[in-house]
Design a protein around this motif. Structure first.
Motif, mmCIF file in Angstrom:
data_model
loop_
_atom_site.group_PDB
_atom_site.id
_atom_site.type_symbol
_atom_site.label_atom_id
_atom_site.label_comp_id
_atom_site.label_asym_id
_atom_site.label_seq_id
_atom_site.Cartn_x
_atom_site.Cartn_y
_atom_site.Cartn_z
ATOM 1 N N ALA A 124 13.112 3.434 -2.553
ATOM 2 C CA ALA A 124 11.658 3.335 -2.403
ATOM 3 C C ALA A 124 11.184 1.913 -2.658
ATOM 4 O O ALA A 124 11.901 1.104 -3.247
ATOM 5 C CB ALA A 124 10.949 4.283 -3.372
ATOM 6 N N GLY A 125 9.976 1.634 -2.200
ATOM 7 C CA GLY A 125 9.341 0.362 -2.481
ATOM 8 C C GLY A 125 8.178 0.567 -3.437
ATOM 9 O O GLY A 125 7.535 1.620 -3.410
ATOM 10 N N PHE A 126 7.937 -0.425 -4.283
ATOM 11 C CA PHE A 126 6.803 -0.339 -5.203
ATOM 12 C C PHE A 126 5.874 -1.523 -4.983
ATOM 13 O O PHE A 126 6.330 -2.630 -4.681
ATOM 14 C CB PHE A 126 7.290 -0.338 -6.656
ATOM 15 C CG PHE A 126 8.006 0.931 -7.025
ATOM 16 C CD1 PHE A 126 7.305 2.012 -7.539
ATOM 17 C CD2 PHE A 126 9.372 1.045 -6.834
ATOM 18 C CE1 PHE A 126 7.960 3.194 -7.867
ATOM 19 C CE2 PHE A 126 10.036 2.219 -7.160
ATOM 20 C CZ PHE A 126 9.323 3.297 -7.680
ATOM 21 N N ASP A 127 4.578 -1.261 -5.140
ATOM 22 C CA ASP A 127 3.602 -2.344 -4.969
ATOM 23 C C ASP A 127 2.345 -2.023 -5.766
ATOM 24 O O ASP A 127 2.072 -0.862 -6.068
ATOM 25 C CB ASP A 127 3.261 -2.509 -3.482
ATOM 26 C CG ASP A 127 2.810 -3.935 -3.169
ATOM 27 O OD1 ASP A 127 3.592 -4.684 -2.550
ATOM 28 O OD2 ASP A 127 1.680 -4.289 -3.574
ATOM 29 N N ILE A 128 1.606 -3.085 -6.129
ATOM 30 C CA ILE A 128 0.348 -2.845 -6.841
ATOM 31 C C ILE A 128 -0.815 -2.610 -5.875
ATOM 32 O O ILE A 128 -1.830 -2.051 -6.263
ATOM 33 C CB ILE A 128 -0.101 -4.020 -7.756
ATOM 34 C CG1 ILE A 128 0.494 -5.330 -7.283
ATOM 35 C CG2 ILE A 128 0.183 -3.727 -9.216
ATOM 36 C CD1 ILE A 128 -0.219 -6.529 -7.857
ATOM 37 N N ASN A 129 -0.658 -3.069 -4.649
ATOM 38 C CA ASN A 129 -1.737 -2.966 -3.667
ATOM 39 C C ASN A 129 -1.982 -1.497 -3.292
ATOM 40 O O ASN A 129 -1.171 -0.874 -2.613
ATOM 41 C CB ASN A 129 -1.358 -3.783 -2.435
ATOM 42 C CG ASN A 129 -2.425 -3.725 -1.353
ATOM 43 O OD1 ASN A 129 -3.410 -2.976 -1.467
ATOM 44 N ND2 ASN A 129 -2.231 -4.500 -0.310
ATOM 45 N N GLU A 130 -3.153 -0.977 -3.694
ATOM 46 C CA GLU A 130 -3.415 0.457 -3.492
ATOM 47 C C GLU A 130 -3.560 0.835 -2.032
ATOM 48 O O GLU A 130 -3.385 1.991 -1.664
ATOM 49 C CB GLU A 130 -4.667 0.870 -4.275
ATOM 50 C CG GLU A 130 -4.456 0.742 -5.775
ATOM 51 C CD GLU A 130 -5.473 1.534 -6.576
ATOM 52 O OE1 GLU A 130 -6.399 2.116 -5.962
ATOM 53 O OE2 GLU A 130 -5.341 1.569 -7.817
#
Lengths: 222, 222
Positions: free
Chosen positions: B118-124
């Motif tokens: 999976a990828g994680f990001d802060i951008n909602e």
DNA sequence: TAGATTGTTAATCGATTAACAATC
DNA sequence: TAGATTGTTAATCGATTAACAATC
């Protein structure tokens, strides 16, 4: 691998690889309004030997001063000039698969002075479409375009089987430096520089580390 | 950089970096139905020293024979085992920008034994969407997911400013190896391995080569 | 001035390469 | 057997690091 410039380049590849880390670190200090910095300080931050730092920075002729160290702003400018971030180089990319697409759409290269002007592929289904703002052109047009526009860098993101053929085609297109993402040792004339982005090696090193950790558990827990 | 295993690893990083080239070359020979190969032959093809080839291959215990050389098939299997391509490792990626997206959708890693889950990001705005078949999750869920699934590899594709913070978070999530695409020297505990994919250095080296070629034209034309 | 820091020369370390005995 | 090739020990090469004089 082709030597950087044949004879009197005083900077080793290893040193050159350290430069982006210096630059990035110095820029972060610049934001904090620091005016000068000493080699022991840099060495500490980047986990290097302080003499190595001085030796590396010496090639920039940024003229550090005893007691105070180096002028931060000058060091940054000199590093950028030396690394060629101020010259914009144009490049073509061959092989618009997943990785190729990624690099074509990646904006990050611009700040390092690289502009990929187009992607080339043999797959007719994607030819004519675009990735980001970059056009995908048929391989048959590459030679002509590269020569006409004096493009000097070729990026190879094709499968291993085709890498050498594409390399030959790039050289025939008067490309002078190749950024190779395939796990293939390319054969090139002496005056062409090849830089291998060895992702397979990186994965092998990570994987090896995990295997060894699993097999000898807790052997390196302090 | 953390040493590969603390003490008695006999293989240098440089040797490890050559292995993917051996493997790729040997596989190409395998397709041509060649049964055995000698070190001078491999050396010639990959532009290496033959003793270096023998020394590298010696760690595999593939048992070459005088006069005939190495059994190709065994060499390939041993290389794959050694490099861990048979073990699948799972990884998470942090920072779903252009480069992150590229790596998430790249199918090529699978054959080297890497599965990005999976990828994680802060951008909602992008959280909840997907790239290829991979889901993008909020950074807040990372620690829990990594620990629960025993993920051991973290890939960093965030901007330089955030790289160290993300690195710390990965370590807190019990990641053991980090593949770092940012031009930042990460500070990590001894038992965590960091592999830097130094694209900035590659670009600098290419750029430097072109600059030197332009400034001293024809100096290395034979 | 005293002390921190640079830049350079010499020593060390690690990796590559040459030499060679063993062996199939 | 003769010759090609392996595997290993010794020499070389290049890069890193330590030591130190010069200097601000």
């Amino acid at each position: 691998m082709t030597d950087l410039d044949g004879n009197h380049s005083v900077v080793s590849i290893h040193a050159l690889e350290r430069f982006p880390y210096y630059l990035n670190y110095l820029k972060s200090l610049d934001k904090e309004n620091i005016k000068s910095i000493s080699s022991p300080f840099i060495a500490k931050a980047l986990d290097l030997n302080e003499v190595q730092v001085r030796k590396d920075l010496a090639v920039l002729n940024s003229g550090g001063k005893p007691k105070t160290g180096y002028v931060l702003e000058k060091l940054i400018t000199d590093l950028e000039t030396f690394l060629g971030y101020n010259n914009v180089s144009e490049a073509v990319l061959v092989g618009v698969g997943h990785l190729g697409k990624a690099l074509l759409s990646y904006k990050g290269f611009e700040k390092y002075g690289l502009n990929i002007i187009a992607g080339f592929d043999i797959n007719e289904e994607i030819v004519g479409t675009g990735v980001g703002e970059k056009l995908i052109l048929p391989l048959t047009k590459m030679k002509n375009l590269c020569r006409r526009m004096h493009i000097h860098i070729g990026i190879i993101t094709v499968p291993a089987e085709n890498a050498q053929d594409i390399c030959n085609l790039l050289i025939d297109s008067e490309i002078q430096a190749i950024w190779n993402f395939s796990p293939v040792k390319l054969t090139v004339p002496d005056n062409i520089l090849v830089r291998n982005e060895n992702m397979a090696a990186s994965l092998a090193i990570l994987s090896k580390h995990l295997i060894e950790k699993t097999h000898r558990p807790n052997s390196d827990n302090k």
